[in-house]
Motif scaffolding. Structure first.
Motif, PDB file in Angstrom:
ATOM      1  N   GLN A   1      43.205  23.464  30.567  1.00  0.00           N
ATOM      2  CA  GLN A   1      42.441  24.169  31.448  1.00  0.00           C
ATOM      3  C   GLN A   1      43.245  25.315  32.231  1.00  0.00           C
ATOM      4  OE1 GLN A   1      40.037  21.335  33.769  1.00  0.00           O
ATOM      5  NE2 GLN A   1      38.861  20.751  31.991  1.00  0.00           N
ATOM      6  N   SER A   2      44.226  24.813  32.953  1.00  0.00           N
ATOM      7  CA  SER A   2      44.937  25.837  33.908  1.00  0.00           C
ATOM      8  C   SER A   2      45.680  26.685  32.966  1.00  0.00           C
ATOM      9  CB  SER A   2      45.959  25.171  34.565  1.00  0.00           C
ATOM     10  OG  SER A   2      46.850  24.106  33.887  1.00  0.00           O
ATOM     11  N   GLN A   3      45.802  26.433  31.688  1.00  0.00           N
ATOM     12  CA  GLN A   3      46.696  27.363  30.729  1.00  0.00           C
ATOM     13  C   GLN A   3      45.645  28.470  30.309  1.00  0.00           C
ATOM     14  OE1 GLN A   3      48.430  25.252  27.436  1.00  0.00           O
ATOM     15  NE2 GLN A   3      48.668  27.238  26.326  1.00  0.00           N
ATOM     16  N   GLY A   4      44.463  28.107  30.134  1.00  0.00           N
ATOM     17  CA  GLY A   4      43.423  29.103  29.841  1.00  0.00           C
ATOM     18  C   GLY A   4      43.117  30.115  30.891  1.00  0.00           C
ATOM     19  N   ILE A   5      42.904  29.332  32.087  1.00  0.00           N
ATOM     20  CA  ILE A   5      42.520  30.167  33.263  1.00  0.00           C
ATOM     21  C   ILE A   5      43.752  31.195  33.588  1.00  0.00           C
ATOM     22  CG2 ILE A   5      42.110  30.045  35.650  1.00  0.00           C
ATOM     23  CD1 ILE A   5      40.731  27.327  35.183  1.00  0.00           C
ATOM     24  N   LEU A   6      45.005  30.617  33.422  1.00  0.00           N
ATOM     25  CA  LEU A   6      46.092  31.574  33.792  1.00  0.00           C
ATOM     26  C   LEU A   6      45.971  32.847  32.910  1.00  0.00           C
ATOM     27  CD1 LEU A   6      48.942  32.134  34.866  1.00  0.00           C
ATOM     28  CD2 LEU A   6      50.059  30.980  33.105  1.00  0.00           C
ATOM     29  N   SER A   7      45.952  32.679  31.566  1.00  0.00           N
ATOM     30  CA  SER A   7      45.969  33.904  30.635  1.00  0.00           C
ATOM     31  C   SER A   7      44.822  34.762  31.087  1.00  0.00           C
ATOM     32  CB  SER A   7      45.722  33.372  29.372  1.00  0.00           C
ATOM     33  OG  SER A   7      46.663  32.344  29.028  1.00  0.00           O
ATOM     34  N   ILE A   8      43.638  34.312  31.229  1.00  0.00           N
ATOM     35  CA  ILE A   8      42.644  35.239  31.737  1.00  0.00           C
ATOM     36  C   ILE A   8      42.606  35.865  33.083  1.00  0.00           C
ATOM     37  CG2 ILE A   8      39.918  35.240  32.361  1.00  0.00           C
ATOM     38  CD1 ILE A   8      40.600  35.164  29.481  1.00  0.00           C
ATOM     39  N   LEU A   9      42.958  34.887  33.939  1.00  0.00           N
ATOM     40  CA  LEU A   9      43.365  35.741  35.168  1.00  0.00           C
ATOM     41  C   LEU A   9      44.204  36.697  35.309  1.00  0.00           C
ATOM     42  CD1 LEU A   9      42.366  35.172  38.261  1.00  0.00           C
ATOM     43  CD2 LEU A   9      44.526  33.548  38.519  1.00  0.00           C
ATOM     44  N   VAL A  10      45.388  36.763  34.788  1.00  0.00           N
ATOM     45  CA  VAL A  10      46.538  37.554  34.863  1.00  0.00           C
ATOM     46  C   VAL A  10      46.057  38.920  34.100  1.00  0.00           C
ATOM     47  CG1 VAL A  10      48.700  38.237  33.847  1.00  0.00           C
ATOM     48  CG2 VAL A  10      48.504  35.973  34.836  1.00  0.00           C
ATOM     49  N   ILE A  11      45.454  38.621  32.841  1.00  0.00           N
ATOM     50  CA  ILE A  11      44.739  39.832  32.094  1.00  0.00           C
ATOM     51  C   ILE A  11      43.940  40.599  32.784  1.00  0.00           C
ATOM     52  CG2 ILE A  11      43.437  40.704  30.001  1.00  0.00           C
ATOM     53  CD1 ILE A  11      46.400  39.674  29.482  1.00  0.00           C
ATOM     54  N   GLY A  12      42.958  39.845  33.489  1.00  0.00           N
ATOM     55  CA  GLY A  12      41.889  40.259  34.366  1.00  0.00           C
ATOM     56  C   GLY A  12      42.446  41.235  35.590  1.00  0.00           C
ATOM     57  N   ALA A  13      43.114  40.301  36.368  1.00  0.00           N
ATOM     58  CA  ALA A  13      43.881  41.068  37.674  1.00  0.00           C
ATOM     59  C   ALA A  13      44.823  42.131  37.239  1.00  0.00           C
ATOM     60  CB  ALA A  13      44.486  40.096  38.552  1.00  0.00           C
ATOM     61  N   ALA A  14      45.728  42.198  36.478  1.00  0.00           N
ATOM     62  CA  ALA A  14      46.430  43.029  35.952  1.00  0.00           C
ATOM     63  C   ALA A  14      45.680  44.430  35.647  1.00  0.00           C
ATOM     64  CB  ALA A  14      47.573  42.937  35.050  1.00  0.00           C
ATOM     65  N   THR A  15      44.744  44.137  34.945  1.00  0.00           N
ATOM     66  CA  THR A  15      44.043  45.417  34.377  1.00  0.00           C
ATOM     67  C   THR A  15      43.163  46.052  35.739  1.00  0.00           C
ATOM     68  OG1 THR A  15      43.661  44.466  32.411  1.00  0.00           O
ATOM     69  CG2 THR A  15      42.113  46.134  33.162  1.00  0.00           C
ATOM     70  N   ASP A  16      42.762  45.046  36.428  1.00  0.00           N
ATOM     71  CA  ASP A  16      41.866  45.690  37.701  1.00  0.00           C
ATOM     72  C   ASP A  16      42.850  46.658  38.541  1.00  0.00           C
ATOM     73  OD1 ASP A  16      39.600  44.594  36.846  1.00  0.00           O
ATOM     74  OD2 ASP A  16      39.296  43.385  38.755  1.00  0.00           O
ATOM     75  N   TYR A  17      43.931  45.949  38.770  1.00  0.00           N
ATOM     76  CA  TYR A  17      44.892  46.633  39.752  1.00  0.00           C
ATOM     77  C   TYR A  17      45.257  47.925  38.977  1.00  0.00           C
ATOM     78  CZ  TYR A  17      45.387  41.964  42.002  1.00  0.00           C
ATOM     79  OH  TYR A  17      45.015  41.019  42.519  1.00  0.00           O
TER      80      TYR A  17
ATOM     81  N   ILE B   1      46.024  47.488  46.783  1.00  0.00           N
ATOM     82  CA  ILE B   1      46.518  46.701  45.635  1.00  0.00           C
ATOM     83  C   ILE B   1      47.304  45.444  46.367  1.00  0.00           C
ATOM     84  CG2 ILE B   1      47.955  46.446  43.510  1.00  0.00           C
ATOM     85  CD1 ILE B   1      47.055  49.147  42.849  1.00  0.00           C
ATOM     86  N   LEU B   2      47.985  45.543  47.263  1.00  0.00           N
ATOM     87  CA  LEU B   2      48.897  44.783  47.726  1.00  0.00           C
ATOM     88  C   LEU B   2      47.972  43.636  48.538  1.00  0.00           C
ATOM     89  CD1 LEU B   2      52.144  46.345  48.875  1.00  0.00           C
ATOM     90  CD2 LEU B   2      51.848  44.492  47.066  1.00  0.00           C
ATOM     91  N   ALA B   3      46.956  44.306  49.242  1.00  0.00           N
ATOM     92  CA  ALA B   3      46.092  43.326  50.051  1.00  0.00           C
ATOM     93  C   ALA B   3      45.099  42.575  49.204  1.00  0.00           C
ATOM     94  CB  ALA B   3      45.316  44.294  51.007  1.00  0.00           C
ATOM     95  N   SER B   4      44.736  43.242  48.118  1.00  0.00           N
ATOM     96  CA  SER B   4      44.065  42.418  47.085  1.00  0.00           C
ATOM     97  C   SER B   4      44.425  41.226  46.426  1.00  0.00           C
ATOM     98  CB  SER B   4      43.292  43.575  45.799  1.00  0.00           C
ATOM     99  OG  SER B   4      42.752  42.635  44.938  1.00  0.00           O
ATOM    100  N   GLY B   5      45.910  41.883  45.950  1.00  0.00           N
ATOM    101  CA  GLY B   5      46.545  40.514  45.206  1.00  0.00           C
ATOM    102  C   GLY B   5      47.016  39.544  46.551  1.00  0.00           C
ATOM    103  N   ALA B   6      47.363  40.056  47.592  1.00  0.00           N
ATOM    104  CA  ALA B   6      47.669  38.752  48.774  1.00  0.00           C
ATOM    105  C   ALA B   6      46.386  37.878  49.011  1.00  0.00           C
ATOM    106  CB  ALA B   6      48.055  39.495  50.025  1.00  0.00           C
ATOM    107  N   THR B   7      45.174  38.520  49.209  1.00  0.00           N
ATOM    108  CA  THR B   7      44.071  37.883  49.234  1.00  0.00           C
ATOM    109  C   THR B   7      43.795  36.762  48.111  1.00  0.00           C
ATOM    110  OG1 THR B   7      43.036  39.625  50.380  1.00  0.00           O
ATOM    111  CG2 THR B   7      41.491  37.700  49.603  1.00  0.00           C
ATOM    112  N   VAL B   8      44.015  37.081  46.821  1.00  0.00           N
ATOM    113  CA  VAL B   8      43.887  36.147  45.830  1.00  0.00           C
ATOM    114  C   VAL B   8      44.925  35.218  45.655  1.00  0.00           C
ATOM    115  CG1 VAL B   8      43.764  36.217  43.400  1.00  0.00           C
ATOM    116  CG2 VAL B   8      42.884  38.334  44.497  1.00  0.00           C
ATOM    117  N   ILE B   9      46.168  35.467  46.030  1.00  0.00           N
ATOM    118  CA  ILE B   9      47.258  34.554  45.957  1.00  0.00           C
ATOM    119  C   ILE B   9      47.082  33.628  47.244  1.00  0.00           C
ATOM    120  CG2 ILE B   9      49.886  34.343  46.399  1.00  0.00           C
ATOM    121  CD1 ILE B   9      50.192  37.019  45.179  1.00  0.00           C
TER     122      ILE B   9
END
Length: 714
Positions: free
Chosen positions: A231-247, A280-288
């Motif tokens: 589960q965490s493996q799948g979520i990691l892939s989706i989260l990184v693709i989605g977040a990196a694309t957003d930024y 972008i940094l504020a957004s990333g910091a919020t998510v992290i």
């Protein structure tokens, strides 16, 4: 001349560094299974009763073998005299490699055990702890396929069967999930930017971020610092693709805007980078920070997901702020081919004059003169009827949130976790038709030797337990380990059913009076403790996430009122997404319920990611407000960011929706909730509710900063 070479070499070096990291990290995808576990018992804290019982239970066995229940079901009943071929089947099953061999002897399979109605026989085997469960179960099923006569159905179920089918559902998760997500993102970027080159640059950024983050995740899991699951493996892939694309989209939008205003690519990147790095940094910091709040969870699976996902966001930020700028500098205006933005001196002068005009609120179009299209019309609608708009949006969200009362997130049977055809699920149903449904997954009670008789009497007399006994040696004497005995009880109902959970809860209550030191374990007890811990996490972590995000927004916006409203709006949007999802799950998709962790994961992702778009909007609004006044700044900020934020929301929704290709109930529900919630937040909350509410409040939205104390005309 030197500056020219630096401007060429620096981007090239940055790109090469990321490509090397991605080349090394990419092959690591295939090795994640080496450090991944989907065992529910391993997710529980050491203090859980079922965990303590499981550790003590191991003292009564010479191995950690996993039971497999094998069922042969007939179309018509057979007589005991006809069991001869099925005794031979038991011998054939014993020959499967990987079965546990007790006391150094040959592997043994108990059975055949005929059902009372004569329609089935069952066998019990144990998969060695050193063997791969999927391979052993596949071997058992192959024997059934070869040996059973026509018309007889064979199943391998029990803990080993479900483990194998879960592993099968997660198989190919990297390739399938990544392919679907990247394909969806590529199509959306192609439609939005109508550029052939840019989608490849953005996707290269996202893939590089994911591939390099895998290196660190794999290392941490290898060192047992984190617990990785499918589960965490799948979520990691989706989260990184989605977040990196957003930024990336936010930086691309600023860069494209700057290319019209600046003559050279480097000047345009300098302006774009300076204006986008803070949000972008504020957004990333919020998510992290929101994800790291999961470290306070008592479930190992939740606690590990926090740093796993946070690592992914860190690499997403790094790629969006280093690799993508380097690629854009190398490609320049050609990145947007065939619609390359051109520097226009006359148009730029007009824009410069308009942007520095004296602040005024004489008309609702102030600050929007240079904008066109649908977002200018949306901004004008906000200006004309702000109060009606935000009240209507609020009522719509509250109406959807009422569906929360229908959310059944107290856990689901193990048989409902797999959405694809499952031999283990079919076998569990066959087992329930002809035997005690809890066969193969008994209740395990570890009790003091002195309380053996009293505890055995309580277990035996418990409604819902068909029989019980004490683990004994070949002579029939009870096995005593460190002053404790092990009592096993066969459940009448399926071990993962609500009825079985009621039996175990009642048993624990009664044993507290008879033998306070007795511990109840087993599959059912593990499910109970997992659900109870997940519900406790929900109460503990949600306020913490909201507080962390509120603090980040206060620091970013230099205001208190605006952050409070933003956090409240995102929390309400989350409640609406869960409410609507509950109605869809129950009334349309017919799901039996939801895992107890679903609301927590949905909340963390929706609140942390949903506030991103408000950060992108409100940082631009604040920037414009400082120049042309609050209300004009709101309209201009909405008009400028509308397209890019909506595109980012659609991209993120599409990437999370890709989780639905994995036939696991938990991931399918997370996919729908987050995808729907992100679209809701993008289309309704960020586009209408927040701008209309802020416009209605006016400069006071920035209270108590100086910007909120300017004259009312601003």
């Amino acid at each position: 001349m030197r500056n020219r070479w630096v401007r060429v070499l620096l981007p090239v070096v940055v790109v090469l560094i990321w490509l090397v990291g991605a080349a090394v990290g990419g092959p690591t995808f295939g090795r994640l299974e080496e450090v991944s576990s989907n065992d529910q018992a391993s997710f529980l804290p050491a203090s859980a009763e079922s965990t303590e019982a499981g550790e003590l239970q191991q003292q009564f066995s010479d191995s950690d073998a996993v039971p497999a229940v094998i069922v042969a079901e007939f179309e018509s009943p057979i007589e005991p005299r006809d069991l001869g071929p099925y005794e031979a089947l038991g011998s054939a099953l014993s020959g499967v490699e990987g079965l546990h061999a007790p006391a150094g002897g040959p592997p043994s399979v108990a059975g055949p055990i005929p059902s009372e109605d004569g329609f089935a026989v069952q066998y019990v085997a144990f998969v060695s702890a050193d063997a791969e469960p999927t391979e052993v179960v596949d071997g058992l099923r192959a024997v059934l396929a070869d040996e059973l006569p026509s018309g007889v159905r064979g199943y391998v179920t029990g803990p080993a069967g479900f483990t194998a089918d879960l592993a099968g559902a997660f198989s190919g998760i990297d390739g399938i999930l990544l392919g679907v997500a990247l394909g969806a993102v590529f199509i959306i970027l192609l439609a939005v930017y109508r550029s052939i080159v840019l989608p490849f640059l953005v996707l290269l950024t996202s893939v590089a971020a994911l591939a390099t983050s895998i290196l660190l995740v794999f290392a941490f899991a290898k060192l047992d610092w984190i617990q990785l699951s499918g589960q965490s493996q799948g979520i990691l892939s989706i989260l990184v693709i989605g977040a990196a694309t957003d930024y990336a989209l936010l930086l691309v939008a600023r860069f494209r805007e700057a290319l019209v205003e600046k003559e050279t690519t480097w000047e345009a990147m300098r302006v774009a980078y300076r204006s986008s790095v803070e949000p972008i940094l504020a957004s990333g910091a919020t998510v992290i920070l929101g994800l790291l709040c999961l470290l306070f969870s008592d479930l190992n699976s939740n606690r590990s997901l926090g740093p796993i996902a946070a690592i992914g966001i860190v690499f997403s930020l790094g790629a969006a702020l280093t690799l993508l700028p380097a690629l854009l500098l190398l490609f320049g205006r050609s990145a947007f081919w065939p619609l390359r933005p051109r520097y226009d001196v006359a148009k730029n002068a007009a824009r410069h004059e308009g942007m520095h005009a004296a602040p005024s609120e004489a008309g609702p179009e102030t600050g929007l003169e240079q904008l066109r299209g649908v977002w200018k019309r949306v901004a004008l609608l906000v200006a004309r009827r702000p109060r009606v708009l935000w009240i209507a949006s609020l009522l719509l969200l509250v109406t959807g949130a009422l569906g929360l009362t229908q959310l059944q997130a107290s856990g689901v049977p193990q048989s409902a976790l797999i959405l694809a055809p499952s031999n283990a699920v079919d076998g569990q149903e066959a087992l329930a038709r002809h035997f005690d449904a809890g066969s193969g997954s008994p209740v395990q009670v570890v009790a003091p030797e002195a309380d053996q008789s009293a505890v055995l009497e309580v277990v035996t007399s418990q409604p819902g337990i068909s029989d019980a006994g004490v683990t004994s040696d070949p002579s029939g004497a009870a096995v005593v380990m460190n002053g404790r005995v092990l009592i096993s009880g066969t459940l009448v109902d399926q071990a993962d059913s609500d009825q079985a959970e009621d039996v175990v809860r009642a048993l624990r209550t009664e044993l507290d009076d008879v033998s306070p030191d007795a511990l109840v374990g087993g599959v059912t007890a593990t499910a109970i403790d997992t659900n109870d811990t997940a519900l406790a996490d929900l109460v503990k972590i949600i306020p913490l996430v909201l507080l962390v995000i509120l603090v980040v927004l206060i620091i970013l916006l230099r205001s208190i009122l605006a952050p409070v409203l933003l956090v409240a709006s995102v929390a309400l949007s989350n409640a609406t997404a869960l409410g609507v999802s509950a109605l869809v799950f129950n009334g349309i998709l017919g799901f039996e319920g939801a895992d107890a962790s679903v609301p927590l994961f949905a909340f963390v992702f929706l609140v942390a990611l949903g506030v991103d778009y408000n950060i992108f909007l409100m940082t631009r609004v604040r920037e414009e407000s400082l120049r042309i006044g609050t209300r004009p700044g709101i309209l201009r900020g909405l008009g400028i960011t509308g397209g890019v934020i909506t595109s980012a929301g659609v991209v993120l929704a599409a990437t999370f929706a890709a989780l639905g290709v994995i036939p696991i109930l938990f991931l399918a529900q997370i996919a729908f909730i987050v995808a729907f919630g992100v679209l809701l937040d993008t289309v309704l909350v960020r586009s209408l509710l927040i701008p209309a509410l802020a416009y209605d409040i006016g400069p006071r939205i920035w209270w108590p900063s100086k910007l909120g104390a300017v004259p009312s005309q601003r």
